[in-house]
Design an enzyme around this catalytic site. Structure first.
Site, short mmCIF file in Angstrom:
data_model
loop_
_atom_site.label_atom_id
_atom_site.label_comp_id
_atom_site.label_asym_id
_atom_site.label_seq_id
_atom_site.Cartn_x
_atom_site.Cartn_y
_atom_site.Cartn_z
N ASP A 60 0.67 -1.21 -0.11
CA ASP A 60 -0.05 0.12 0.07
C ASP A 60 0.78 1.15 -0.05
O ASP A 60 2.00 1.29 0.39
CB ASP A 60 -1.11 -0.04 1.20
CG ASP A 60 -0.28 0.01 2.42
OD1 ASP A 60 0.78 -0.67 2.77
OD2 ASP A 60 -0.60 0.68 3.43
N GLU A 100 -0.11 -1.13 5.87
CA GLU A 100 0.91 -0.67 6.35
C GLU A 100 1.20 0.75 6.72
O GLU A 100 1.23 0.99 8.01
CB GLU A 100 2.35 -0.96 5.76
CG GLU A 100 3.53 -0.90 6.78
CD GLU A 100 4.37 0.77 6.70
OE1 GLU A 100 4.93 0.91 7.41
OE2 GLU A 100 3.67 1.31 6.02
#
Length: 477
Positions: A76, A143
């Protein structure tokens, strides 16, 4: 048409993932791309319900009895854009361009954090000439919003006790420890009333921003705190201020660069503007070095309703009093921040104000104490707090064999010594250290600047160099 030299695998894969929207909570597309990649290369893989992916590559000939190595990165990216950008992070590909050997995205974050790690792993997994021990490549989700993918991943299928973390942004540094932290959410009920007074819109923009862990010690301006300061001084000088709307910041872990406040006041526009100009002069002088492009603008606006005076004054006072920025420093590692807050997002909606704060410290007792202090401030103004998303820190390992081996390899092949650093940022390494007892971890990655902002850049020469070093080092393991 390719922007990069896609004959190099790491460049090919960067352009591939740049086509796939992959902001936090929207990683399904890139996760499925990784699964398709594993199938294409006949590699064993695992994809969980969160869309985390682990891809396994069996040892090359002669390395069958070598200890496995875990490679790790997150798929991400932080989705920040300039206010004038119409980019849709959920649907649009990134618009890449190269300038002076640096890769950029037009008006948005680039996603080199941690697209570089993802691409390094894909290149290694697809290279049939690499000599390597068994590889276990972890690609996590979410994350950037709390390490949720790492927390949710089942690690029982992993055999490795050596890990190379590829979420790093400085080529000549090797990270040795990271901070823990949590999110702090402030909620305040608010009531609206009919408005018949003039309405004004205050814009604050041009701040540099940055990562709330790595840049919090640079004394950069926080647009939400600056807005609270201006509004508080208006109240203090006797002006009536009834809020209509506050919208500042986009991510809790990014120092906010912009804030817009709409408020009602019976005061004449020119008088308000004159006083705000006085406050602004002081603020600009204080931030002359860190934020030289800071800009303010007061516009006339309109609104049929506004927040009542009591709630407006409470919001302004609470935002003004809640601490922000670097609060404490290590007594053993010079310059290392050990306690900080970032008032990342402020929003008003139909019936409440919400403030999203990222709190960081490797010392849980320090975080707990600060939460209590903020709770007491909030109680004064009929607000309450929720503490969530705690994550562990990663402690320094003085006996790391992997770190010493990598430092030796790097020095031999570059002629330069790696610098050991500790970070105030939260890393997934803390989660892995907690989940896999006895794991030996290092981090490595190319030079980047401006991460978590639309000014994010990737040094393409460093990107290539770091891959070659990683490639060679893996062949020694």
């Amino acid at each position: 048409m390719s922007i990069l030299d896609t004959s190099r695998l790491i460049n090919f894969y960067f352009e591939e993932i740049a086509k796939i929207p992959h902001g936090s909570y929207h990683e399904e597309g890139i996760s499925n791309y990784l699964v398709a990649f594993a199938k294409e290369h006949q590699l064993k893989y695992y994809q969980d319900e969160m869309f985390n992916v682990v891809i396994f590559k069996e040892a090359s000939l002669g390395y069958e009895n070598h200890e496995p190595v875990i490679l790790q990165g997150h798929m991400d990216m932080v989705c920040e854009k300039n206010k004038d950008s119409d980019h849709d992070f959920e649907n649009d590909p990134l618009s890449l361009y190269v300038e002076d050997h640096y890769l950029h995205a037009d008006g948005t974050t680039l996603g080199a954090d941690d697209g570089c790690g993802v691409c390094y792993m894909l290149a290694l997994l697809s290279d049939e000439n690499l000599k390597h021990p068994p590889l276990e490549c972890i690609f996590t989700v979410q994350e950037e919003v709390g390490l949720f993918g790492a927390f949710g991943l089942d690690v029982s299928s992993l055999k490795g006790k050596r890990m190379i973390g590829l979420d790093s942004e400085s080529e000549e540094e090797i990270c040795t420890s990271s901070s823990g932290g949590n999110d702090l959410f402030i909620h305040k009920p608010i009531s609206f009333i009919l408005n018949e007074s003039p309405v004004y819109r205050l814009e604050i923009k041009g701040l540099l921003g940055g990562h709330s862990g790595e840049a919090i010690n640079k004394s950069r301006g926080n647009s939400n705190k600056i807005a609270a300061r201006i509004l508080y001084h208006l109240l203090k000088d006797g002006f009536d201020v009834r809020l209509v709307k506050i919208e500042g910041g986009l991510k809790s872990n990014a120092i906010p660069r912009e804030c817009e406040v709409i408020f009602a006041s019976d005061t004449d526009y020119h008088i308000l503007n004159q006083h705000i100009d006085c406050y602004v002069k002081d603020i600009k002088n204080e931030l002359l070095v860190s934020d030289p492009n800071l800009m303010f603008k007061l516009h006339q606006d309109n609104a049929k309703t506004c927040i009542n005076s009591i709630d407006s004054e409470a919001i302004i006072s609470m935002m003004y009093l809640v601490p922000n920025g670097k609060l404490d420093e290590s007594q053993t590692i010079p310059g290392l921040t050990t306690l900080s807050l970032n008032m990342g997002i402020v929003r008003t909606n139909e019936n409440s104000l919400t403030i999203d704060i990222s709190m960081r410290s490797p010392v849980s007792s320090a975080r707990n104490e600060l939460c209590l202090q903020i709770e007491q401030i909030c109680l004064l103004y009929n607000a309450y707090i929720d503490v969530s998303n705690p994550y562990p820190g990663w402690d320094y390992n003085p006996h790391s064999k992997l770190r010493e081996a990598f430092k030796t390899y790097y020095l031999k092949h570059t002629g330069r010594a790696l610098k050991e650093v500790a970070t105030h940022g939260g890393l997934e390494t803390g989660v892995w250290a907690d989940k896999i007892p006895g794991i030996d971890i290092i981090t490595f990655g190319p030079n980047m600047t401006g991460i978590h902002t639309p000014d994010e850049t990737l040094d393409l020469d460093s990107y290539q160099r770091c891959y070659e070093i990683l490639y060679g080092f893996i062949e020694t393991l």
